[in-house]
Design a protein around this motif. Structure first.
Motif, PDB file in Angstrom:
ATOM      1  N   GLY A 101      61.614  50.097  53.451  1.00 12.15           N
ATOM      2  CA  GLY A 101      62.229  51.216  54.163  1.00 12.15           C
ATOM      3  C   GLY A 101      62.296  52.511  53.388  1.00 12.15           C
ATOM      4  O   GLY A 101      63.117  53.373  53.677  1.00 12.15           O
ATOM      5  N   ALA A 102      61.434  52.682  52.385  1.00 12.66           N
ATOM      6  CA  ALA A 102      61.451  53.895  51.569  1.00 12.66           C
ATOM      7  C   ALA A 102      61.032  55.107  52.389  1.00 12.66           C
ATOM      8  O   ALA A 102      60.269  54.994  53.353  1.00 12.66           O
ATOM      9  CB  ALA A 102      60.504  53.731  50.379  1.00 12.66           C
ATOM     10  N   TYR A 103      61.546  56.278  52.007  1.00 11.46           N
ATOM     11  CA  TYR A 103      61.166  57.513  52.680  1.00 11.46           C
ATOM     12  C   TYR A 103      59.728  57.874  52.344  1.00 11.46           C
ATOM     13  O   TYR A 103      59.244  57.621  51.237  1.00 11.46           O
ATOM     14  CB  TYR A 103      62.106  58.650  52.280  1.00 11.46           C
ATOM     15  N   ALA A 104      59.045  58.481  53.292  1.00  8.62           N
ATOM     16  CA  ALA A 104      57.642  58.863  53.112  1.00  8.62           C
ATOM     17  C   ALA A 104      57.488  59.972  52.080  1.00  8.62           C
ATOM     18  O   ALA A 104      56.456  60.075  51.422  1.00  8.62           O
ATOM     19  CB  ALA A 104      57.034  59.290  54.444  1.00  8.62           C
ATOM     20  N   THR A 105      58.509  60.813  51.948  1.00 12.53           N
ATOM     21  CA  THR A 105      58.482  61.897  50.962  1.00 12.53           C
ATOM     22  C   THR A 105      59.618  61.696  49.973  1.00 12.53           C
ATOM     23  O   THR A 105      60.726  61.313  50.345  1.00 12.53           O
ATOM     24  CB  THR A 105      58.639  63.270  51.628  1.00 12.53           C
ATOM     25  N   ASP A 106      59.346  61.975  48.721  1.00 13.91           N
ATOM     26  CA  ASP A 106      60.331  61.782  47.663  1.00 13.91           C
ATOM     27  C   ASP A 106      61.074  63.092  47.401  1.00 13.91           C
ATOM     28  O   ASP A 106      60.458  64.159  47.325  1.00 13.91           O
ATOM     29  CB  ASP A 106      59.630  61.308  46.391  1.00 13.91           C
ATOM     30  N   ILE A 107      62.382  63.000  47.279  1.00 13.29           N
ATOM     31  CA  ILE A 107      63.195  64.127  46.812  1.00 13.29           C
ATOM     32  C   ILE A 107      63.552  63.799  45.366  1.00 13.29           C
ATOM     33  O   ILE A 107      64.409  62.950  45.107  1.00 13.29           O
ATOM     34  CB  ILE A 107      64.459  64.325  47.669  1.00 13.29           C
ATOM     35  N   ALA A 108      62.866  64.427  44.429  1.00 15.51           N
ATOM     36  CA  ALA A 108      63.019  64.119  43.010  1.00 15.51           C
ATOM     37  C   ALA A 108      64.092  65.010  42.386  1.00 15.51           C
ATOM     38  O   ALA A 108      63.871  66.204  42.168  1.00 15.51           O
ATOM     39  CB  ALA A 108      61.694  64.303  42.295  1.00 15.51           C
ATOM     40  N   ILE A 109      65.248  64.415  42.104  1.00 18.39           N
ATOM     41  CA  ILE A 109      66.371  65.131  41.501  1.00 18.39           C
ATOM     42  C   ILE A 109      66.590  64.554  40.108  1.00 18.39           C
ATOM     43  O   ILE A 109      66.848  63.351  39.980  1.00 18.39           O
ATOM     44  CB  ILE A 109      67.653  64.978  42.343  1.00 18.39           C
ATOM     45  N   PRO A 110      66.492  65.353  39.055  1.00 16.05           N
ATOM     46  CA  PRO A 110      66.661  64.831  37.700  1.00 16.05           C
ATOM     47  C   PRO A 110      68.001  64.104  37.532  1.00 16.05           C
ATOM     48  O   PRO A 110      69.053  64.636  37.865  1.00 16.05           O
ATOM     49  CB  PRO A 110      66.613  66.081  36.820  1.00 16.05           C
ATOM     50  N   CYS A 112      69.199  61.618  39.158  1.00 12.74           N
ATOM     51  CA  CYS A 112      69.825  61.171  40.405  1.00 12.74           C
ATOM     52  C   CYS A 112      68.840  60.402  41.272  1.00 12.74           C
ATOM     53  O   CYS A 112      67.635  60.480  41.076  1.00 12.74           O
ATOM     54  CB  CYS A 112      70.337  62.365  41.211  1.00 12.74           C
ATOM     55  N   ALA A 113      69.395  59.681  42.236  1.00  8.96           N
ATOM     56  CA  ALA A 113      68.594  59.001  43.248  1.00  8.96           C
ATOM     57  C   ALA A 113      69.153  59.349  44.619  1.00  8.96           C
ATOM     58  O   ALA A 113      70.372  59.405  44.796  1.00  8.96           O
ATOM     59  CB  ALA A 113      68.631  57.495  43.038  1.00  8.96           C
ATOM     60  N   VAL A 114      68.265  59.589  45.563  1.00  5.74           N
ATOM     61  CA  VAL A 114      68.679  59.847  46.939  1.00  5.74           C
ATOM     62  C   VAL A 114      68.881  58.498  47.624  1.00  5.74           C
ATOM     63  O   VAL A 114      67.988  57.660  47.648  1.00  5.74           O
ATOM     64  CB  VAL A 114      67.630  60.687  47.690  1.00  5.74           C
ATOM     65  N   LEU A 115      70.081  58.300  48.150  1.00  9.57           N
ATOM     66  CA  LEU A 115      70.417  57.044  48.813  1.00  9.57           C
ATOM     67  C   LEU A 115      70.051  57.059  50.286  1.00  9.57           C
ATOM     68  O   LEU A 115      69.576  56.069  50.833  1.00  9.57           O
ATOM     69  CB  LEU A 115      71.912  56.758  48.674  1.00  9.57           C
ATOM     70  N   GLN A 116      70.329  58.182  50.928  1.00  8.69           N
ATOM     71  CA  GLN A 116      70.121  58.254  52.374  1.00  8.69           C
ATOM     72  C   GLN A 116      69.964  59.704  52.807  1.00  8.69           C
ATOM     73  O   GLN A 116      70.489  60.620  52.181  1.00  8.69           O
ATOM     74  CB  GLN A 116      71.323  57.634  53.091  1.00  8.69           C
ATOM     75  N   TYR A 138      70.964  68.790  57.866  1.00  9.86           N
ATOM     76  CA  TYR A 138      70.735  67.455  57.313  1.00  9.86           C
ATOM     77  C   TYR A 138      71.804  67.107  56.285  1.00  9.86           C
ATOM     78  O   TYR A 138      72.321  67.987  55.593  1.00  9.86           O
ATOM     79  CB  TYR A 138      69.363  67.379  56.625  1.00  9.86           C
ATOM     80  N   VAL A 139      72.081  65.819  56.189  1.00  5.73           N
ATOM     81  CA  VAL A 139      72.944  65.289  55.143  1.00  5.73           C
ATOM     82  C   VAL A 139      72.060  64.499  54.184  1.00  5.73           C
ATOM     83  O   VAL A 139      71.242  63.678  54.613  1.00  5.73           O
ATOM     84  CB  VAL A 139      74.032  64.360  55.727  1.00  5.73           C
ATOM     85  N   VAL A 140      72.208  64.778  52.887  1.00  7.33           N
ATOM     86  CA  VAL A 140      71.494  64.037  51.861  1.00  7.33           C
ATOM     87  C   VAL A 140      72.535  63.417  50.945  1.00  7.33           C
ATOM     88  O   VAL A 140      73.336  64.136  50.336  1.00  7.33           O
ATOM     89  CB  VAL A 140      70.536  64.969  51.061  1.00  7.33           C
ATOM     90  N   GLU A 141      72.539  62.079  50.875  1.00  7.17           N
ATOM     91  CA  GLU A 141      73.482  61.370  50.020  1.00  7.17           C
ATOM     92  C   GLU A 141      72.775  61.005  48.715  1.00  7.17           C
ATOM     93  O   GLU A 141      71.682  60.451  48.734  1.00  7.17           O
ATOM     94  CB  GLU A 141      74.012  60.133  50.724  1.00  7.17           C
ATOM     95  N   VAL A 142      73.454  61.329  47.605  1.00  7.51           N
ATOM     96  CA  VAL A 142      72.847  61.217  46.267  1.00  7.51           C
ATOM     97  C   VAL A 142      73.822  60.484  45.341  1.00  7.51           C
ATOM     98  O   VAL A 142      75.032  60.625  45.474  1.00  7.51           O
ATOM     99  CB  VAL A 142      72.560  62.638  45.708  1.00  7.51           C
ATOM    100  N   THR A 143      73.256  59.739  44.398  1.00  8.15           N
ATOM    101  CA  THR A 143      74.070  59.127  43.352  1.00  8.15           C
ATOM    102  C   THR A 143      73.464  59.471  41.998  1.00  8.15           C
ATOM    103  O   THR A 143      72.254  59.637  41.890  1.00  8.15           O
ATOM    104  CB  THR A 143      74.174  57.588  43.521  1.00  8.15           C
ATOM    105  N   SER A 144      74.320  59.611  40.992  1.00 10.16           N
ATOM    106  CA  SER A 144      73.815  59.896  39.647  1.00 10.16           C
ATOM    107  C   SER A 144      73.370  58.587  38.996  1.00 10.16           C
ATOM    108  O   SER A 144      73.903  57.520  39.289  1.00 10.16           O
ATOM    109  CB  SER A 144      74.878  60.587  38.804  1.00 10.16           C
TER     110      SER A 144
END
Length: 146
Positions: A101-110, A112-116, A138-144
Motif C-alpha cells: 500500500g505504499a504511495y506512488a510518490t515519495d515525500i522525502a523529509i529529512p 522523518c517518515a510520512v505515515l498517511q 490535504y493532511v499529511v501525517e508525519v513522524t520523526s
C-alpha cells in the motif's frame, strides 16, 4: 528532533513539481526560474496552513505531526485548472500496486517518515479576473525517525 513544518512543506513542494511535471510555488506563484516549467500556466501553489504536534513533549527526539496544506492549481481555463488539480490529487494520493500500500510518490523529509496522506477538502474551480483556480486541502501525517 521535532517535525519541522517548513521541511514538510518543502518536501511536498518538491514532490508536486516532480510528480505533476509542472512548477509549484511556495506561498506565491512560481518564478520564471522555477523548475520544471517556470511561471508558465498551469502551475500550483502550496500554502502551509499549520502544523499540530502530538506525542512526547515538544523538543524530545521523537514525535508526530499533522500538517494541513492547501494546494491551489492556477490556469487560464477551467479545464486546465481541473486538469492540474487532477495531477495534484494523483501525486498526493495514488498508491503503488502490491500488498504494502505504499504511495506512488515519495515525500522525502529529512529525519522523518510520512505515515498517511488524505484529502481534507476540495473547493473546485473558481474564476477571478480571468484567472481560474482550483483549491484542494490535504493532511499529511508525519513522524520523526530520530
Amino acid at each position: 528532533m521535532p517535525v519541522s513544518g517548513r521541511e514538510v512543506s518543502l518536501a511536498v513542494q518538491k514532490m508536486l513539481s516532480t510528480a505533476t511535471t509542472r512548477s509549484c510555488g511556495y506561498g506565491t506563484a512560481p518564478t520564471a526560474s522555477s523548475t520544471p516549467t517556470g511561471a508558465q500556466v498551469p502551475y500550483s501553489v502550496l500554502y502551509p496552513l499549520g502544523l499540530t504536534t502530538a506525542g512526547p513533549p515538544y523538543g524530545q527526539a521523537d514525535g508526530d505531526a499533522r500538517a494541513l496544506l492547501q494546494v491551489t492549481s492556477v490556469a487560464t481555463t477551467a479545464e486546465q485548472a481541473e486538469w492540474m488539480a487532477d495531477r495534484v490529487r494523483a501525486a498526493m494520493l495514488s498508491r503503488k500496486g502490491g500488498s504494502n500500500g505504499a504511495y506512488a510518490t515519495d515525500i522525502a523529509i529529512p529525519g522523518c517518515a510520512v505515515l498517511q496522506r488524505a484529502l481534507d477538502k476540495e473547493e473546485g474551480v473558481a474564476v477571478a479576473g480571468g484567472i481560474y483556480s482550483y483549491v484542494q486541502r490535504y493532511v499529511v501525517e508525519v513522524t520523526s525517525l530520530s
